[in-house]
Motif scaffolding. Structure first.
Motif, mmCIF file in Angstrom:
data_model
loop_
_atom_site.group_PDB
_atom_site.id
_atom_site.type_symbol
_atom_site.label_atom_id
_atom_site.label_comp_id
_atom_site.label_asym_id
_atom_site.label_seq_id
_atom_site.Cartn_x
_atom_site.Cartn_y
_atom_site.Cartn_z
ATOM 1 N N VAL A 149 0.842 -1.200 0.000
ATOM 2 C CA VAL A 149 0.000 0.000 0.000
ATOM 3 C C VAL A 149 0.875 1.247 0.000
ATOM 4 N N SER A 150 0.254 2.378 -0.225
ATOM 5 C CA SER A 150 0.949 3.660 -0.239
ATOM 6 C C SER A 150 1.468 3.996 1.153
ATOM 7 N N GLN A 151 2.758 4.274 1.244
ATOM 8 C CA GLN A 151 3.352 4.621 2.530
ATOM 9 C C GLN A 151 2.756 5.910 3.080
ATOM 10 N N SER A 152 2.581 6.919 2.240
ATOM 11 C CA SER A 152 2.073 8.205 2.729
ATOM 12 C C SER A 152 0.641 8.075 3.244
ATOM 13 N N TYR A 153 -0.174 7.263 2.561
ATOM 14 C CA TYR A 153 -1.559 7.067 3.011
ATOM 15 C C TYR A 153 -1.569 6.279 4.320
ATOM 16 N N LEU A 154 -0.769 5.219 4.405
ATOM 17 C CA LEU A 154 -0.709 4.423 5.626
ATOM 18 C C LEU A 154 -0.171 5.259 6.777
ATOM 19 N N LEU A 155 0.831 6.066 6.526
ATOM 20 C CA LEU A 155 1.430 6.894 7.566
ATOM 21 C C LEU A 155 0.390 7.802 8.230
ATOM 22 N N ALA A 203 -2.721 8.602 13.248
ATOM 23 C CA ALA A 203 -4.010 8.674 13.948
ATOM 24 C C ALA A 203 -4.086 7.603 15.035
ATOM 25 N N LEU A 204 -3.602 6.406 14.730
ATOM 26 C CA LEU A 204 -3.585 5.319 15.718
ATOM 27 C C LEU A 204 -2.652 5.666 16.872
ATOM 28 N N SER A 205 -1.583 6.356 16.580
ATOM 29 C CA SER A 205 -0.650 6.790 17.617
ATOM 30 C C SER A 205 -1.299 7.863 18.502
ATOM 31 N N SER A 261 -4.342 8.201 19.127
ATOM 32 C CA SER A 261 -5.411 7.584 19.917
ATOM 33 C C SER A 261 -4.873 6.706 21.038
ATOM 34 N N GLY A 262 -3.558 6.444 21.046
ATOM 35 C CA GLY A 262 -2.969 5.616 22.089
ATOM 36 C C GLY A 262 -2.907 4.135 21.759
ATOM 37 N N ILE A 263 -3.333 3.743 20.569
ATOM 38 C CA ILE A 263 -3.269 2.339 20.167
ATOM 39 C C ILE A 263 -1.832 1.957 19.825
ATOM 40 N N LEU A 264 -1.142 2.836 19.122
ATOM 41 C CA LEU A 264 0.247 2.613 18.746
ATOM 42 C C LEU A 264 1.153 3.566 19.502
ATOM 43 N N GLY A 265 2.365 3.110 19.717
ATOM 44 C CA GLY A 265 3.416 3.957 20.231
ATOM 45 C C GLY A 265 4.440 4.161 19.126
ATOM 46 N N THR A 266 5.225 5.196 19.246
ATOM 47 C CA THR A 266 6.228 5.483 18.224
ATOM 48 C C THR A 266 7.591 5.650 18.874
ATOM 49 N N TYR A 317 7.011 1.901 14.725
ATOM 50 C CA TYR A 317 5.760 1.767 15.471
ATOM 51 C C TYR A 317 5.722 0.450 16.230
ATOM 52 N N HIS A 318 4.995 0.457 17.335
ATOM 53 C CA HIS A 318 4.736 -0.737 18.129
ATOM 54 C C HIS A 318 3.361 -0.571 18.766
ATOM 55 N N LEU A 319 2.809 -1.647 19.254
ATOM 56 C CA LEU A 319 1.527 -1.551 19.955
ATOM 57 C C LEU A 319 1.749 -0.916 21.315
ATOM 58 N N GLU A 320 0.906 0.004 21.643
ATOM 59 C CA GLU A 320 0.935 0.641 22.954
ATOM 60 C C GLU A 320 -0.026 -0.088 23.895
ATOM 61 N N GLN A 321 -0.968 -0.807 23.330
ATOM 62 C CA GLN A 321 -1.939 -1.584 24.095
ATOM 63 C C GLN A 321 -1.827 -3.049 23.703
ATOM 64 N N SER A 322 -2.323 -3.898 24.560
ATOM 65 C CA SER A 322 -2.347 -5.328 24.272
ATOM 66 C C SER A 322 -3.395 -5.619 23.204
ATOM 67 N N PRO A 323 -3.161 -6.625 22.355
ATOM 68 C CA PRO A 323 -4.169 -7.011 21.362
ATOM 69 C C PRO A 323 -5.508 -7.421 21.998
#
Length: 173
Positions: free
Chosen positions: A37-43, A48-50, A52-57, A65-71
């Motif tokens: 997929v497009s890197q710029s679109y995914l970024l 947004a996920l970061s 929201s607290g779902i991802l950490g950077t 990126y990594h998960l900030e919360q458990s699956p």
């Protein structure tokens, strides 16, 4: 209702990040490459996920990126909310007030019944999305996998996961 491609890309990216070991991250470029997929679109959606607290950077050239919360904690609703935002899918414009013969003002004391029913249906949809956790999705994929998907993902992670010194939650592998 149509959800953006960003929702699908986000869910798949979260699933990939759930496979990382502690102190590992994946770059947006690696996630985009893996999914084609497009890197710029995914970024845009990873950010947004970061937020929201779902991802950490982890910043910097060796960051990612990594998960900030458990699956077990991340629901499909959480992802949709982070990517699409909190606005309802149906937004009543009160078109009953328009046209050459608009409805009388007495009809506008109560909310539009069409709007009320659409919002009620959307709440039910959201409730169903809240029930589905990323961990449940991963368990279903693992159960149905003959080993091909796991081998593909593991090979990619071995080649692309970066080690970070940043402490974060331990993700099950």
């Amino acid at each position: 209702m149509k959800l953006s491609d960003g929702v699908e890309q986000s869910i798949h990216s979260i699933a990939m990040l759930a496979s990382l070991e502690e102190h590992q991250v994946l770059s947006a470029a690696a996630l985009a490459e893996f999914h084609g997929v497009s890197q710029s679109y995914l970024l845009k959606h990873l950010q947004a996920l970061s937020r929201s607290g779902i991802l950490g950077t982890v910043p910097g050239p060796k960051g990612g990126y990594h998960l900030e919360q458990s699956p077990d904690e991340i629901s499909l609703f959480d992802v949709v909310l982070a990517v699409e935002g909190p606005e309802p899918a149906f937004r009543c414009k009160e078109i009953r007030r328009n046209g050459p013969n608009p409805a009388s003002e007495s009809y506008f004391i109560a909310p539009c019944q069409i709007s009320a029913d659409m919002l009620r249906a959307e709440r039910s949809y959201h409730d169903e999305l809240r029930k589905v956790k990323i961990a449940h999705l991963l368990a279903k994929v693992q159960r149905d996998d003959d080993g091909t998907l796991a081998a593909r993902s593991c090979a990619f992670l071995d080649a692309n996961a970066r080690t970070s010194r940043q402490t974060r939650i331990q993700q099950p592998r």
